[in-house]
Design an enzyme around this catalytic site. Structure first.
Site, PDB file in Angstrom:
ATOM      1  CB  CYS A 119      35.221  45.973  38.546  1.00  0.00           C
ATOM      2  SG  CYS A 119      33.878  45.638  39.695  1.00  0.00           S
ATOM      3  CG  ASP A 324      41.218  41.099  38.542  1.00  0.00           C
ATOM      4  OD1 ASP A 324      40.367  42.010  38.568  1.00  0.00           O
ATOM      5  OD2 ASP A 324      41.692  40.583  39.566  1.00  0.00           O
ATOM      6  CG  HIS A 326      39.198  44.332  40.593  1.00  0.00           C
ATOM      7  ND1 HIS A 326      38.686  43.190  40.001  1.00  0.00           N
ATOM      8  CD2 HIS A 326      38.146  44.986  41.119  1.00  0.00           C
ATOM      9  CE1 HIS A 326      37.377  43.162  40.182  1.00  0.00           C
ATOM     10  NE2 HIS A 326      37.019  44.244  40.864  1.00  0.00           N
TER      11      HIS A 326
END
Length: 439
Positions: A119, A324, A326
């Site tokens: 990430c 994000d 993820h």
């Protein structure tokens, strides 16, 4: 793409029966998440052993709230009431790099997915991609679904594709990180990924960037000017080598490289690793952090929460706006015609938000100064910011390097520099404990 996650084991309207609904920690977030909590290994008919990870979150997205507070996105100010479409278009135009699966094995025999560990590497890609977008396309460039984009756009995107010969691919970052003391598959902190990207940028002759990482919470103007002007020390045109007409720049368009040979300033990417508290952000820094997103030179911030990184691109009220990484998506391959499908590299739903107070104190702030005038303007804004009441400076801006400092640019000339390793480990939250000596 209106949903980013789906249940892998049992698609349903609600969460599977073995899960527990818990708070995602994104106070004031745009996303409502079901977090899978696995207490035992699952063996279900028709399925192999299941491992559920963060990317299996189920998301529902809400729109921006009706607020009079301005929305700031990377130096641009918007009103929710009159410019909502412009806000979403600006967000969608940022390059969005997420977990990927089924890409060529890193190092030939390594992982074929970065789910669960990549990430911060993806966030590093996003902040650096924004620098390349500003460099080659301009801050006002916009991505519109279905609209044909320029060759420069695809050259920028190709620099981050998941293959070993892309300048800033997950392969290059992971393997360069080995020389920084990080094994492949190990989580990075903000400073580590900044140091790696700086070294990779030296091979990107098309972009021809000057990358400076300001250590010790100090930005030294003299160092930056020397770095950005280091290739242009000839006394006159006769002393400069002629530019070959047929020069190729690693297979990329040559215009940028030729233009920079005739320029007096290499475009600057300034990354500043910071520690804004011990275990949580010191609220005295919040106003200063907000002002960073208001500057036209802003590249955003990489950081997030422990072992969960985000790319922050702006704020509204007391909430940060972020992309994000993820979400696991399949690796992208060019089509038979050579065209690169690019829709999965743009976040086509409202971005997430989280309370600024929830931010982990270990971050890296980024700025891009295309010209010397941009840099001088940035310095002027930072000096003005130091006078803002209630805004504690996050770093110091000085004309010359204090005599007791070591020169980080000198230390980082070689990839094997032990001093550079020491500095980067100092700023990564997962590697060191910190003690606040004074405020």
């Amino acid at each position: 793409m209106s949903r980013r996650g789906r249940w892998r084991v049992q698609p349903s309207v609600g969460p599977p029966p073995w899960t527990q609904q818990v708070s995602c920690g994104c106070v004031g977030s745009l996303c409502l998440q079901y977090v899978t909590v696995v207490e035992t290994k699952l063996f279900l008919a028709g399925y192999s052993e299941a491992t559920l990870t963060y990317d299996t979150l189920r998301f529902e997205y809400e729109d921006f709230p009706e607020t009079k507070e301005p929305v700031w996105i990377l130096g641009r100010k918007y009103s929710v009431f009159t410019e909502k479409e412009e806000i979403l278009l600006d967000v969608t135009s940022r390059l969005w790099f997420t977990y990927r699966k089924n890409f060529p094995a890193i190092g030939g025999t390594g992982p074929t997915s970065d789910t669960g560990w990549g990430c911060m590497l993806r966030c590093g890609q996003m902040i650096f991609a924004q620098a390349l977008v500003c460099r080659h396309l301009g801050r006002d460039w916009r991505w519109i679904k279905g609209k044909r984009q320029t060759d420069n756009y695809f050259s920028v995107l190709n620099a981050f594709i998941d293959k070993k010969d892309s300048y800033y691919s997950i392969h290059q970052i992971a393997q360069m990180g080995v020389g920084e003391g990080k094994s492949i598959g190990q989580w990075y902190g903000p400073n580590t990924v900044a140091q790696v990207l700086k070294k990779l940028a030296t091979f990107d002759t098309w972009s021809s960037l000057a990358v400076h990482i300001a250590m010790d919470n100090t930005v030294v103007m003299e160092e930056i000017r020397r770095l950005c002007q280091s290739n242009f020390s000839c006394a006159g045109a006769a002393a400069c080598p002629a530019v070959e007409a047929d020069v190729l720049y690693n297979g990329y368009p040559e215009e940028a490289g030729v233009r920079d040979k005739l320029s007096l300033w290499k475009p600057l990417v300034l990354l500043i690793p910071l520690r804004l508290g011990l275990t949580e952000i010191n609220e005295a820094y919040i106003e200063t952090l907000k002002h960073c997103f208001m500057m036209p030179q802003s590249l955003g911030v990489i950081g997030g929460k422990p072992n969960s990184a985000h790319y922050f691109i702006g704020y509204v009220g007391e909430e940060l706006i972020y992309l994000d990484p993820h979400t696991t998506q399949p690796a992208v391959e060019p089509s038979d015609s050579g065209c690169l499908p690019d829709e999965s590299f743009h976040c086509q739903h409202p971005p997430c938000r989280m309370s600024i107070a929830e931010l982990d104190p270990s971050i890296a702030v980024g700025f891009f100064c295309h010209t010397e005038e941009d840099f001088n303007d940035w310095c002027h804004q930072i000096k003005k910011l130091s006078l803002v009441r209630g805004a504690l400076p996050m770093f110091e801006l000085v004309e010359r390097q204090p005599s007791h400092f070591s020169n980080p640019d000198v230390l980082n000339l070689t990839p094997d520099s032990s001093d550079a390793d020491r500095l980067e480990r100092f700023f990564d939250s997962e590697d060191e404990d910190f003690e606040i000596l004074s405020l």
